[in-house]
Each structure stands twice: as structure tokens, then as C-alpha cells.
Design an enzyme around this catalytic site. Sequence first.
Site, PDB file in Angstrom:
ATOM      1  N   GLU A  68       0.823  -1.203   0.000  1.00 52.65           N
ATOM      2  CA  GLU A  68       0.000   0.000   0.000  1.00 52.65           C
ATOM      3  C   GLU A  68       0.863   1.261   0.000  1.00 52.65           C
ATOM      4  O   GLU A  68       0.566   2.233  -0.705  1.00 52.65           O
ATOM      5  CB  GLU A  68      -0.931   0.009   1.223  1.00 52.65           C
ATOM      6  CG  GLU A  68      -1.913  -1.152   1.273  1.00 52.65           C
ATOM      7  CD  GLU A  68      -1.400  -2.333   2.065  1.00 52.65           C
ATOM      8  OE1 GLU A  68      -2.219  -3.051   2.635  1.00 52.65           O
ATOM      9  OE2 GLU A  68      -0.155  -2.538   2.105  1.00 52.65           O
ATOM     10  N   GLY A 101      12.803 -37.045  -0.929  1.00 49.96           N
ATOM     11  CA  GLY A 101      12.591 -38.299  -1.626  1.00 49.96           C
ATOM     12  C   GLY A 101      11.374 -39.038  -1.106  1.00 49.96           C
ATOM     13  O   GLY A 101      10.540 -38.487  -0.369  1.00 49.96           O
ATOM     14  N   LEU A 114      19.623 -27.188  -4.764  1.00 50.83           N
ATOM     15  CA  LEU A 114      18.315 -26.708  -4.297  1.00 50.83           C
ATOM     16  C   LEU A 114      18.166 -25.196  -4.459  1.00 50.83           C
ATOM     17  O   LEU A 114      17.554 -24.531  -3.625  1.00 50.83           O
ATOM     18  CB  LEU A 114      18.064 -27.112  -2.839  1.00 50.83           C
ATOM     19  CG  LEU A 114      18.085 -28.620  -2.544  1.00 50.83           C
ATOM     20  CD1 LEU A 114      17.795 -28.855  -1.068  1.00 50.83           C
ATOM     21  CD2 LEU A 114      17.104 -29.378  -3.423  1.00 50.83           C
ATOM     22  N   THR A 139      10.841 -41.204   1.229  1.00 51.04           N
ATOM     23  CA  THR A 139      10.635 -41.323   2.674  1.00 51.04           C
ATOM     24  C   THR A 139      10.026 -40.055   3.250  1.00 51.04           C
ATOM     25  O   THR A 139       9.031 -40.094   3.984  1.00 51.04           O
ATOM     26  CB  THR A 139      11.970 -41.622   3.369  1.00 51.04           C
ATOM     27  OG1 THR A 139      12.503 -42.855   2.881  1.00 51.04           O
ATOM     28  CG2 THR A 139      11.785 -41.723   4.884  1.00 51.04           C
ATOM     29  N   GLU A 161      10.763 -31.116  -1.326  1.00 50.87           N
ATOM     30  CA  GLU A 161      11.276 -31.841  -2.494  1.00 50.87           C
ATOM     31  C   GLU A 161      12.005 -33.103  -2.066  1.00 50.87           C
ATOM     32  O   GLU A 161      12.812 -33.644  -2.813  1.00 50.87           O
ATOM     33  CB  GLU A 161      12.216 -30.944  -3.316  1.00 50.87           C
ATOM     34  CG  GLU A 161      11.521 -29.991  -4.250  1.00 50.87           C
ATOM     35  CD  GLU A 161      12.444 -29.475  -5.349  1.00 50.87           C
ATOM     36  OE1 GLU A 161      13.399 -30.183  -5.722  1.00 50.87           O
ATOM     37  OE2 GLU A 161      12.197 -28.362  -5.826  1.00 50.87           O
ATOM     38  N   THR A 220      18.075 -37.803   0.519  1.00 50.60           N
ATOM     39  CA  THR A 220      18.156 -37.090  -0.761  1.00 50.60           C
ATOM     40  C   THR A 220      19.397 -36.217  -0.828  1.00 50.60           C
ATOM     41  O   THR A 220      20.062 -36.133  -1.859  1.00 50.60           O
ATOM     42  CB  THR A 220      16.891 -36.227  -0.958  1.00 50.60           C
ATOM     43  OG1 THR A 220      15.759 -37.088  -1.064  1.00 50.60           O
ATOM     44  CG2 THR A 220      16.997 -35.357  -2.190  1.00 50.60           C
TER      45      THR A 220
END
Length: 376
Positions: free
Chosen positions: A65, A310, A217, A312, A308, A209
Site C-alpha cells: 500500500e 525423496g 536446491l 521417505t 522436495e 536425498t
Amino acid sequence: MTATAPIDPAVDARFMALALALGRRGLGNTWPNPSVGAVIVREEPHGPVVVGRGWTQPGGRPHAEVEALRRAGAAARGATIYTTLEPCSHFGQTPPCADAIIAAGIARVVSALDDPNPEIAGEGYRRLRAAGITVVTGVGVEEARRTHAGHVRRMREGRPQVTLKLAVSADGKAGLPGRRPIAITGEAVRERVHRCRAMHDAILVGIGTAVADDPLLTARLPGMLQRSPVRVVLDSTLRLSPESKLARGAREVPLWILTGPDAPSGRADALRACGAEVLPVGGSGDRRDLAAALKLIAARGITRLLVEGGPTVAAAFLTAGLVDTAVLLRSPVVIGEDGINALEGVPLTALTQSAQLRSRGVESVGSDTVEIFERT
């Protein structure tokens, strides 16, 4: 020349759609504040004219704003401001937006969504009405709920909005035998994943992972590296190597490692020396208490979390009922029955036929498909 504000519902809907589009520019880049959009419109003899636009700036300030009022200048007097969230009414690191709107002489405020922040919670509207400003609420509310889902979830439940991203082969697999990684989807979908990362505050994987893939990442489309989310790794025993890509890049893109209370202090010191933050959290084992982990990162300001991990970690979030949105990326690639299932210990139908999640439809992207599921 008149500055009377427009009152046609179709006009309100059109300019709120513009405000929502502006607000989405800041997703992933404004936490802990919500990413708000604002548009200021004057009614001129030839029709309504946009005289100011704004969206929440990086780091959460200035607010949308205030940005729109700055751009509108004197043209804001007597105009309508469209904002995707109730204007704030409290003094934080900046003065209240409601006071700035009043001081600018705005005649009408159209707001999509009430702010659940207990420091606001209707006080912004009350302050505006007390100043004689017309306030209209609920315009574009459904889309605003999606845009501000992370802020709402953090305020009401003390955790971020969780999006699970899952890439699966035509036969429902996520990796090669022996948990070897494989590029399942095509380039067009991978580009979409990088955009998705940039629109989240943080991205989370499990240590399995992190070790198997040694990922970065980050958001790696041209010009988007600075929009990379905080990287979060669930690592109860601190198996992450200081030589990993995650650790080596911790001074450029933040890395938070959530670990157990009894993790080896020497390993913690080595990771901290790389620039990572090592944060003890309750629970034990790699499938630690996810609720406690989410509470911790929400307390540090994260509102939108992309998971993201794996099979598990994905299965753990699903079975814990902590997935709010799921992005299912399906490829025509066939891996074979010896491949790793997309979800550890549960069938893929735990996602596709979940009573908690409803499909919004399927879209073709290159040779792959993308299906979005939302919490019902």
C-alpha cells in the site's frame, strides 16, 4: 475532473485481479511478511485510471500500500485503493498502512482478505471506517486465500503452508534401483520447478536425498539465483558433509540443518564453519517429528515451504496430514519394477486418492503432465 471512486462490481473484480497479480511477484521474497499487491484507481471522465501500483518489497518492506501511495502521489486523494490483504494497523518496523491510506486522502478501500494476524484482525478496517473511508471486503477472496495461504497458516496454526513436489515415472517410480537418482521429467517441467522454488520461502529435503543427489536446491533460471529459497535439511545425526554442494554454498544461500538434540557437536561445528545454521528440533531418527520441525521454521519467519524430499520424506508428510498442496509431475519414462517407489511404504494413491486433497486438473507440459492437488 472528478475523483469519485468506481462502484461497479465488475470494475472492482478487474482491478483486484491486477492487485493479486502484482502481489504474486513477491512470493518467496517477502517473508516473514505476506506478499501483498495494491492498485490505486481514480475515476476520470473517460473511465477508471490506474494512478499507482505496488507490491510488498524484498524482505517484507515497504508494504504494497505504501509503495502504491508513493507512486500515486497527490493523485491518490479521492481515489480507490485495491489491496489483497487488510491494511495493517499496528506499528512494526514501519508505521501502519491504514494511517498512510488515511493521510493520503483515499476515499475507498477494497480489500480481498481479512488479516488473521492478531495484531490486526479487523482493526485496519475499523481505523479506516472511523476516518470516514468506505471499506469493501471479500472481492477476489478465493484467489487471495491461495496467494496468502502461507501467511494465514502461519498465523492460525503456527506452521508454514506446505507444498509437496513429486516427480514420478509412468510406472510410479521416483528413482533407479539402489536409490540411484535419475532425471525423470523433461526440461520444460524442470524450468517450472525452478520457478516454483523461487516462489517459496524455503525448500526441504531429507538427509537421504541430500546425500544421494548432492543437490544445490537453488533457483537456477537466468537472473533468479537471488530468489533461491532457504535450504532446509532434516538430518538427525548430521550426516551431511561439509564438502557437499549444500554446505559449500551456505554463505551464498542460507542452509538450515534440523537435527536431533544428541547430534555430534564436532559435526555441528564443522557445518557451522561453512555458514550453515544447525538447529536442534524434537523427535528422533530421520522421520523426526515433522510438526515440531514446521513449528521451528515458522517461528523463524517461513510461511511457504516446498518439500522436495525423496520417497521417505514425501510419505512422512502425506501420512502426517501436513501436505496442503501437492504438485505431481508425471513422465512417460518407464523405470521398471525394481525402481524406487514414489512414496516409501504407501501407494501413490495415498496422494492421488487422498480424502484431504482434491485435484485442480491436469496440464500437459512438454511430454510430461502436471497435476495440482489442494487441501479440501
